[in-house]
Design a protein around this motif. Sequence first.
Motif, PDB file in Angstrom:
ATOM      1  N   ILE A  58       0.787  -1.360   0.067  1.00 27.29           N
ATOM      2  CA  ILE A  58       0.050   0.122  -0.030  1.00 27.29           C
ATOM      3  C   ILE A  58       0.860   1.255  -0.106  1.00 27.29           C
ATOM      4  O   ILE A  58       1.895   1.261   1.103  1.00 27.29           O
ATOM      5  N   VAL A  59       0.556   1.964  -0.988  1.00 30.96           N
ATOM      6  CA  VAL A  59       1.322   3.453  -0.910  1.00 30.96           C
ATOM      7  C   VAL A  59       0.608   4.680  -0.781  1.00 30.96           C
ATOM      8  O   VAL A  59      -0.339   4.676  -1.858  1.00 30.96           O
ATOM      9  N   ILE A  60       0.717   5.329   0.277  1.00 26.46           N
ATOM     10  CA  ILE A  60       0.270   6.544   0.471  1.00 26.46           C
ATOM     11  C   ILE A  60       1.095   7.698   0.711  1.00 26.46           C
ATOM     12  O   ILE A  60       1.952   7.605   1.420  1.00 26.46           O
ATOM     13  N   ASN A  61       0.883   8.609  -0.234  1.00 27.88           N
ATOM     14  CA  ASN A  61       1.831   9.813  -0.023  1.00 27.88           C
ATOM     15  C   ASN A  61       3.264   9.703  -0.020  1.00 27.88           C
ATOM     16  O   ASN A  61       4.098  10.057   0.735  1.00 27.88           O
ATOM     17  N   GLY A  62       3.661   8.556  -0.923  1.00 31.75           N
ATOM     18  CA  GLY A  62       5.040   8.180  -1.211  1.00 31.75           C
ATOM     19  C   GLY A  62       5.547   7.097  -0.052  1.00 31.75           C
ATOM     20  O   GLY A  62       6.818   6.803  -0.061  1.00 31.75           O
ATOM     21  N   ALA A  64       5.430   3.468   1.697  1.00 32.66           N
ATOM     22  CA  ALA A  64       4.858   2.348   1.138  1.00 32.66           C
ATOM     23  C   ALA A  64       5.051   1.221   2.489  1.00 32.66           C
ATOM     24  O   ALA A  64       6.112   1.220   3.216  1.00 32.66           O
ATOM     25  N   PHE A  65       3.915   0.334   2.490  1.00 32.98           N
ATOM     26  CA  PHE A  65       4.238  -0.734   3.558  1.00 32.98           C
ATOM     27  C   PHE A  65       3.239  -1.850   3.156  1.00 32.98           C
ATOM     28  O   PHE A  65       2.326  -1.801   2.075  1.00 32.98           O
ATOM     29  N   THR A  66       3.482  -3.006   3.572  1.00 29.47           N
ATOM     30  CA  THR A  66       2.769  -4.242   3.449  1.00 29.47           C
ATOM     31  C   THR A  66       2.568  -4.905   4.864  1.00 29.47           C
ATOM     32  O   THR A  66       3.177  -4.776   5.765  1.00 29.47           O
ATOM     33  N   LEU A  67       1.632  -5.811   4.603  1.00 27.29           N
ATOM     34  CA  LEU A  67       0.913  -6.762   5.785  1.00 27.29           C
ATOM     35  C   LEU A  67       0.947  -8.121   5.454  1.00 27.29           C
ATOM     36  O   LEU A  67       0.608  -8.444   4.444  1.00 27.29           O
TER      37      LEU A  67
END
Length: 305
Positions: A58-62, A64-67
């Motif tokens: 998921i990328v929000i405002n540059g 990025a993270f994942t679960l």
Amino acid sequence: MPQPWPAFDVARDHPTLHLLHLASQMLGKMRVAHSTWTNHGWNVTLHPVAEGLAIEPIVINGLAFTLTLDLCRHAIVLSAADGERDILPLDLGSVAALHRNLIAMLDAHGFPSTFNGLPNEIEGAVPFAEDTAPRDYRPDTAERLHAALMLIEPVFERFRAGFAGKCSPVHFFWGSFDLAVTRFSGNRAPTHPGGVPGLPDRITHEAYSHEVSSAGFWPGGAIAAEPIFYSYAYPEPDGFRARPVAPDAALFDGQLGEFVLPYDAVRTAKHPEAALMAFLESTYAAAADLAGWDRPSLERDPVAP
């Protein structure tokens, strides 16, 4: 030595599989809330990884993270592009506690934490935040599910490699809690009747907008049942239910509307991978032949170029 296929027992394993089903929904719903919808909802599925099942980043405002639903660490693992990592144990006693702590973990790292709080595709679903019933978690159940997925996924990938037409990834649907791969004929399909519990009909209509032959592995989940492999066609062509398929243990389940093969029949077969591939190939052939798919143009040799 070939890796033995793990055994499952409904009474022993159902509570943990049920919890994992609901945990997987929380992860998938994050993608629903914070990614761009793509055809057939393929953007929101989970994918097999070495540790278990993960959502795409998921990328929000540059940022990025994942679960990951980590079936080795028995945790939901947050991994960020800047190297940050956090771990949320799955065994917190209730779904409500897991839900509350997942939101807190995301908030603590400055990531979005909003997602729909009502489980999908489950009759009489209780909102995550209100599901305070005590939940048992057996690490060995999660580890056996992980082992099974690691054995099944390569067979599904080889099956997928034999198709040159439109085909889904091998991915995990958190709504129904199953690993699936879907082939498409390229032809439009009649509007699906919908009616899936907790799933808007518009989603089902789009998911089945074109003719499909779909197969998968369902280990159980919110429903206590023996794990199975399945295969179905939409729309179902005339004669599909009576078509002979392999191996001998496979049969058409009229209530489910699909061919099923007990997981145990594969697990105990002399050559489990061959038995599973026979099921995938023969049920696909039944769907494609009876529906008049242009098989020569859709299929290919499943070898590296």
